[in-house]
Enzyme design. Sequence first.
Site, short mmCIF file in Angstrom:
data_model
loop_
_atom_site.label_atom_id
_atom_site.label_comp_id
_atom_site.label_asym_id
_atom_site.label_seq_id
_atom_site.Cartn_x
_atom_site.Cartn_y
_atom_site.Cartn_z
N ARG C 100 0.82 -1.21 0.00
CA ARG C 100 0.00 0.00 0.00
C ARG C 100 0.86 1.27 0.00
O ARG C 100 0.44 2.31 -0.49
CB ARG C 100 -0.89 0.03 1.24
CG ARG C 100 -1.96 -1.04 1.23
CD ARG C 100 -2.61 -1.13 2.60
NE ARG C 100 -3.56 -2.23 2.65
CZ ARG C 100 -4.73 -2.17 3.26
NH1 ARG C 100 -5.09 -1.10 3.91
NH2 ARG C 100 -5.54 -3.19 3.24
N GLU C 171 -11.09 -1.17 -5.30
CA GLU C 171 -11.53 -0.25 -4.25
C GLU C 171 -10.59 0.95 -4.17
O GLU C 171 -9.42 0.86 -4.53
CB GLU C 171 -11.56 -0.97 -2.90
CG GLU C 171 -12.43 -0.24 -1.86
CD GLU C 171 -12.19 -0.68 -0.43
OE1 GLU C 171 -11.10 -1.18 -0.12
OE2 GLU C 171 -13.12 -0.50 0.39
C1 B12 Z 1 -10.22 2.17 12.78
C2 B12 Z 1 -9.36 1.07 12.19
C3 B12 Z 1 -8.80 1.32 10.94
C4 B12 Z 1 -8.94 2.65 10.19
C5 B12 Z 1 -7.82 3.57 10.70
C6 B12 Z 1 -8.07 5.01 10.42
C7 B12 Z 1 -6.91 5.80 10.88
N1 B12 Z 1 -6.13 6.31 9.98
O1 B12 Z 1 -6.70 5.88 12.08
C8 B12 Z 1 -8.72 2.16 8.74
C9 B12 Z 1 -10.06 1.73 8.19
C10 B12 Z 1 -8.13 3.18 7.78
C11 B12 Z 1 -7.87 0.95 8.98
C12 B12 Z 1 -6.98 0.46 8.06
C13 B12 Z 1 -6.26 -0.72 8.23
N2 B12 Z 1 -6.35 -1.58 9.22
CO1 B12 Z 1 -7.29 -1.19 10.82
N3 B12 Z 1 -8.35 -1.11 12.31
C14 B12 Z 1 -9.15 -0.17 12.88
C15 B12 Z 1 -9.82 -0.67 14.16
C16 B12 Z 1 -11.22 -1.14 13.82
C17 B12 Z 1 -9.91 0.32 15.30
C18 B12 Z 1 -8.60 1.01 15.65
C19 B12 Z 1 -8.91 2.16 16.55
O2 B12 Z 1 -8.98 3.29 16.12
N4 B12 Z 1 -9.24 1.86 17.81
C20 B12 Z 1 -9.58 2.84 18.84
C21 B12 Z 1 -8.30 3.31 19.54
C22 B12 Z 1 -8.66 4.27 20.65
O3 B12 Z 1 -7.71 2.13 20.09
P1 B12 Z 1 -6.26 1.56 19.62
O4 B12 Z 1 -5.98 1.98 18.25
O5 B12 Z 1 -6.27 0.11 19.90
O6 B12 Z 1 -5.25 2.30 20.61
C23 B12 Z 1 -5.37 2.20 22.03
C24 B12 Z 1 -4.65 1.00 22.65
O7 B12 Z 1 -4.31 -0.03 21.74
C25 B12 Z 1 -3.46 1.57 23.33
N5 B12 Z 1 -2.18 1.61 22.64
C26 B12 Z 1 -1.89 1.73 21.34
N6 B12 Z 1 -0.58 1.83 21.16
C27 B12 Z 1 0.00 1.80 22.37
C28 B12 Z 1 1.31 1.89 22.78
C29 B12 Z 1 1.61 1.84 24.13
C30 B12 Z 1 3.01 1.94 24.57
C31 B12 Z 1 0.57 1.70 25.08
C32 B12 Z 1 0.84 1.64 26.49
C33 B12 Z 1 -0.74 1.63 24.66
C34 B12 Z 1 -1.02 1.68 23.32
O8 B12 Z 1 -3.87 2.87 23.65
C35 B12 Z 1 -4.71 3.38 22.61
C36 B12 Z 1 -5.66 4.38 23.19
O9 B12 Z 1 -6.55 3.76 24.11
C37 B12 Z 1 -8.89 -1.87 14.54
C38 B12 Z 1 -9.55 -3.04 15.27
C39 B12 Z 1 -10.07 -2.70 16.63
N7 B12 Z 1 -9.23 -2.30 17.59
O10 B12 Z 1 -11.23 -2.84 16.86
C40 B12 Z 1 -8.40 -2.34 13.19
C41 B12 Z 1 -7.04 -3.03 13.06
C42 B12 Z 1 -6.03 -2.38 13.98
N8 B12 Z 1 -6.66 -2.82 11.61
C43 B12 Z 1 -6.07 -3.79 11.09
C44 B12 Z 1 -5.63 -3.85 9.74
C45 B12 Z 1 -5.01 -5.12 9.29
C46 B12 Z 1 -5.78 -2.77 8.89
C47 B12 Z 1 -5.42 -2.73 7.42
C48 B12 Z 1 -4.17 -3.45 6.99
C49 B12 Z 1 -6.60 -3.12 6.51
C50 B12 Z 1 -7.10 -4.49 6.69
N9 B12 Z 1 -6.45 -5.54 6.30
O11 B12 Z 1 -8.23 -4.62 7.14
C51 B12 Z 1 -5.33 -1.23 7.20
C52 B12 Z 1 -3.89 -0.79 7.50
C53 B12 Z 1 -3.62 0.58 7.11
C54 B12 Z 1 -2.23 0.91 7.54
N10 B12 Z 1 -1.35 1.03 6.61
O12 B12 Z 1 -1.99 1.03 8.70
C55 B12 Z 1 -5.95 -4.95 12.03
C56 B12 Z 1 -4.56 -5.23 12.53
C57 B12 Z 1 -4.39 -6.72 12.56
C58 B12 Z 1 -3.33 -7.31 13.37
N11 B12 Z 1 -2.56 -6.59 14.15
O13 B12 Z 1 -3.26 -8.54 13.30
C59 B12 Z 1 -7.00 -4.60 13.12
C60 B12 Z 1 -6.69 -5.13 14.52
C61 B12 Z 1 -8.33 -5.21 12.64
C62 B12 Z 1 -8.26 -6.70 12.40
N12 B12 Z 1 -8.56 -7.51 13.42
O14 B12 Z 1 -7.96 -7.14 11.32
N13 B12 Z 1 -8.05 0.45 10.17
#
Ligand code: B12
Lengths: 138, 138, 484, 484
Positions: C100, C171
């Site tokens: 990508r 897409e």
């Molecule tokens: C929204 C989302 C997207 C959006 C992102 C928009 C944007 N630019 O931000 C879009 C639709 C664009 C997207 C794209 C992709 N995504 Co996405 N996405 C999500 C989703 C649904 C939610 C993430 C989110 O915003 N959560 C809300 C925030 C508040 O939570 P968070 O991100 O987890 O962060 C919190 C904690 O994790 C923590 N945290 C994070 N980092 C750190 C670091 C430290 C030190 C600490 C203490 C805490 C901490 O604190 C944060 C705040 O509370 C997740 C799945 C989920 N979690 O439900 C998948 C997910 C992260 N995505 C995933 C993937 C694979 C992708 C894509 C490759 C597309 C795909 N194959 O479906 C692309 C990648 C794009 C790229 N190059 O990065 C996967 C990752 C898989 C994995 N790790 O095995 C997930 C888990 C979904 C899945 N199960 O497949 N995504």
Amino acid sequence: MEQKTLVLGVIGADVHAVGNRILVYAFTQAGFKVVNIGVLASQEEFIRAAIETGADAILVSSLYGHGEMDCRGLREKCQESGIGDILLYAGGNLVVGKQDFTSVEARFKAMGYNRVYPPGTMPEVAVEHLRQDLGISK
Amino acid sequence: MEQKTLVLGVIGADVHAVGNRILVYAFTQAGFKVVNIGVLASQEEFIRAAIETGADAILVSSLYGHGEMDCRGLREKCQESGIGDILLYAGGNLVVGKQDFTSVEARFKAMGYNRVYPPGTMPEVAVEHLRQDLGISK
Amino acid sequence: MELTVKQMDREEFERQRQEVLAQWPTGKEVNFEDAVAYHKALPKSKIFAEKLAEGKASGITYAQPRAGVALINEHIELLRYLQDEGGADFLPTTIDSYTRQNRYKEAQAGIEESRVVGRSMLNGFPAVNHGVSACRRVVESVKAPVQVRHGTPDGRLLAEITLAGGFTDYEGGGISYNIPYAKDVSIESTIKYWQYVDRLIGLYEEHGVKINREPFGPLTGTLVPPCISHAVAVVEAVLAVAQGVKSVTLGYGQCGNLIQDVAALRTLPVLAEEYLNKLGYPETMITTVFHQWMGGFPQDEAKAYGVISWGATAAALGKATKVIVKTPHEALGIPTKEANAAGLRTTKQILNMLKDQTLPMTDDMALEQNIILSEARLILDRILEFGEGDIAVGTVRAFQAGTIDVPFAPSRFNAGKILPARDTQGAVRLLDFGNLPFTDDIKEFHKERIAKRGRDEGRDPSFQMVIDDIYAIGKGMLVGRPRS
Amino acid sequence: MELTVKQMDREEFERQRQEVLAQWPTGKEVNFEDAVAYHKALPKSKIFAEKLAEGKASGITYAQPRAGVALINEHIELLRYLQDEGGADFLPTTIDSYTRQNRYKEAQAGIEESRVVGRSMLNGFPAVNHGVSACRRVVESVKAPVQVRHGTPDGRLLAEITLAGGFTDYEGGGISYNIPYAKDVSIESTIKYWQYVDRLIGLYEEHGVKINREPFGPLTGTLVPPCISHAVAVVEAVLAVAQGVKSVTLGYGQCGNLIQDVAALRTLPVLAEEYLNKLGYPETMITTVFHQWMGGFPQDEAKAYGVISWGATAAALGKATKVIVKTPHEALGIPTKEANAAGLRTTKQILNMLKDQTLPMTDDMALEQNIILSEARLILDRILEFGEGDIAVGTVRAFQAGTIDVPFAPSRFNAGKILPARDTQGAVRLLDFGNLPFTDDIKEFHKERIAKRGRDEGRDPSFQMVIDDIYAIGKGMLVGRPRS
Ligand code: B12
Ligand code: B12
């Protein structure tokens, strides 16, 4: 060709009536003479109905989970009543809980049932088996 | 008490920006000075920012699954750059797929990360650890 | 090349093509005539646009998963599983994140490492590295039409290879695959990259090959108000049709309030047809795709099934042409094929049970539809004004001015000034309008709705409310009520 | 004792009580004064009626599982798990089928065998055999209110023991626990058995103890038209209130069409209040319970989650006071505690996401509500006519005449002449009216709806259509379309 007679019923304290109603319909449609003793049927009622109608097979349903306790001994009672060789099929949700079917089947075969069916078996399956076991050509 | 500085970013080709935005807010609220390098951050950018701001810790996020490849070697690069002892935390969805976290944690600890967090860790948890590790009393 | 909505000329296209195909060795495998012939030999059942047209005509909602792994055989096995065990109506090929970002070397390393460790180290299928004939093997191994799903700002080479490879749907778009997926890439350049892709598809269409295009509706997937994603969808539809695209699927990501979601699904094609018509473009086949909740998911699988089902419900009642399905593993990581198929089966059970049911028009629904239509028109008309009728030029200026603004986006070309929050019924409203060109009436409507929620919760609307909303569904709610 | 709706006199009650308590040795443990004192010492949070009143006031929908196993410790462990891991708001104690048929000896054998084989050989908790103090152990081991759920035509001893045991809610009724649960028991006798139970609860109420009563709404759980279950619910509410019951939860089993289900939930309390009022009974607290689909389930767990979610959705949008939850194991067997808790969590995710959303009133909804109201009133008025104002007497005669008739019921006291089938939107209509006292207009409405479906499917409505509908949800649909 001579029409074969089946005794159908739901054994024990079991009141599940819907499947029984469909089975009656399906076996009748398939050309059998169906004697239905309905739900809440005791082992004695199955045997009495089979003797009275000279039935070729007894099909026991048990849905509610107590099948293992309720079905035990039916083959022996058949033997005592002089219809020891009658075909015995059992089906429904025979035991309590989601159990591995192979072991359920083994338990019921050991109790003397000729065929044992897992949950959700469609009537067509048993119709096919009855034809085989009773030597009916389609 | 002296304000501690944290470098925050999302490593590699990862663009997940929402969690990063919340972390910046939460750590700022908790009294830290936050230097956020945002998404698509390379290891070099993390180190450069840490050196320039004399940071006390680097917090790496990786959400998209390539974390294992992207995070490898960061500790070594820190050492080469003279900040070998800096605190390194990693969190997010660090690996591809739903894996047992104990093994993930072990792999990242072996790469030189001081603390490793499972998916969905709330910022409060890391704030608490930072206070412990940096010797800040509440 | 100067930015304009007009169709790219042949020389410019050919010039870029040379360059694009040289970006990675597999570019050499692309032969347009051969590709056209290949497509023409495909059965109708493998062509996206054909099956979409059928679904649209019969009012059915189809289900499609996301899926992609590093290696070809594993990828084929995965797709077959989703087709056979999940009952997928359409199949995807999700591309990995290195590809990508056009980092084909890293993708190559990911392929090798995946071979060594025996599990996919990439979060998708690196189609460029695998090349044209590998793509054809994928297409030939399955029964359903296959689409490329990615998030690539510059997806030109990827398009060349996958379309030559027999995929029938692509897409993305110049805005929807930039703003949520990039940090430093200008909108001007991504619009141009995507005009190339659309022109390529236009060429296929001119040769009688049907390729469907699908702008990425959900953008950042997190509390995106319908007017924003609708405006982007219409702009990308216009940009695509201007290059010769003939069939477009417009997307929308579930917000969570049923009335708002159904209103959004109903207004989306209305707006697209209105602007295509107004701007004088030819009749286009417009279909819709609904994305099950795209923000943070609950980790617990049982709860995730609830979220999945709620998305399927809105898709069915809103009569989307297709729905993109989440899985019970969503919060944790890329799903196993089993988890992916399970999400599909849950979805299909709901779709089947609901296919003959509709949500009748009511005052609430009419209000919601009107709000979405008015807001999107205000944005779109300002874009056209900015561009003096040229939607491409206007879009770049509108992003600069914050006239269109995507919440939580990583791109520095996005103003990032608006703040969304839910009202007390869970509909997504705006807490901060940034520079959106809304009328006072509309602003009043949003303020009043959010104020009502504030009163219900005994707190003033603030960024904390937004954070609570971001976490909410993951924590088992829709509206992020204050933690007690 | 002659059958009448009137309150049972004290002597008759005491005479029966002697007899009832002597039916099994544990009857000796019952001491009414001690039981009243025990109930009065219970915290408000363990009293069903109190929590229901709270929920009703705040418009919340609570979730409750079904669960029961043979042995006490295992049963407590199960309930605790459902409370802590499932988030159950109310807890059940489902009684085994031997106890339901008053076969306490067989139940005893089941207890012993369960001890030996180390898994429950009974499909529920044999409360009579375990006795009063065992029931109290259950109540004391959990935080939520606990209800007895069963299916017992003669549940007098069970009521004595479980109520003395501190349970605060008792399911069932003279019709709803006869017609679907028995073959050879007359309605006259079950009405009398249940008048005893209701009188017992009336006595508790007179002593200041709140016990809620819940007629079993879904009956046979299979395509029961709302007018039938509503009529039964109203009759049982009247019978209960006449004996001194003060708080009643009326039930309805999901049919599957959203409009019909919400209309049914909305009309249920309307009808009950109307008839209680008309017949001159005191103000009663009426709440509602919605049962997730009670007919055959899909075996696949992912599909089952879809069915569960659809039930939770209708419950939430219909604003039921509580919903009875199914599990992903439904089609196969009594669920494990894990599967049971999973069903609860899926349900609660939906309930929470939808709690602030409503389904607005529309023409379709108004039509559906009117149909249900008119049909139920026709049945109820005819019952009252038959009984010359006495609903107990009228009910017996109405069943004889087939004026009220439950589809697929095992009882020989039920006419069994009506045949339900879905219309083309999945609402349950009537294909054969038997002797239901419907007007020509209403019959025309049903015929026309089913004929429309017949046209859609290119076949004449027949019993095969009914069979297809019975299998449909289990096979992933709502309307049983012809198999192709
Ligand atoms: C929204 C989302 C997207 C959006 C992102 C928009 C944007 N630019 O931000 C879009 C639709 C664009 C997207 C794209 C992709 N995504 Co996405 N996405 C999500 C989703 C649904 C939610 C993430 C989110 O915003 N959560 C809300 C925030 C508040 O939570 P968070 O991100 O987890 O962060 C919190 C904690 O994790 C923590 N945290 C994070 N980092 C750190 C670091 C430290 C030190 C600490 C203490 C805490 C901490 O604190 C944060 C705040 O509370 C997740 C799945 C989920 N979690 O439900 C998948 C997910 C992260 N995505 C995933 C993937 C694979 C992708 C894509 C490759 C597309 C795909 N194959 O479906 C692309 C990648 C794009 C790229 N190059 O990065 C996967 C990752 C898989 C994995 N790790 O095995 C997930 C888990 C979904 C899945 N199960 O497949 N995504
Ligand atoms: C409807 C229903 C009820 C209704 C029944 C109304 C009535 N009187 O008929 C009501 C609500 C009253 C009820 C009550 C109870 N039920 Co119930 N019920 C069901 C349910 C949901 C559907 C049954 C049904 O009608 N299916 C449709 C028909 C067409 O299918 P069928 O019955 O399976 O029959 C077909 C096949 O099995 C096969 N078949 C059946 N017998 C035979 C025999 C042969 C030889 C062959 C070849 C084939 C065959 O052919 C039939 C026609 O296609 C099932 C779960 C499910 N299947 O989804 C639970 C279920 C059967 N019930 C169950 C239980 C436990 C009960 C109760 C004890 C209450 C409780 N704890 O929840 C009481 C018992 C009452 C009693 N004394 O029997 C359990 C049994 C558990 C187990 N075996 O481990 C089930 C499986 C639900 C569960 N998972 O807990 N129930």
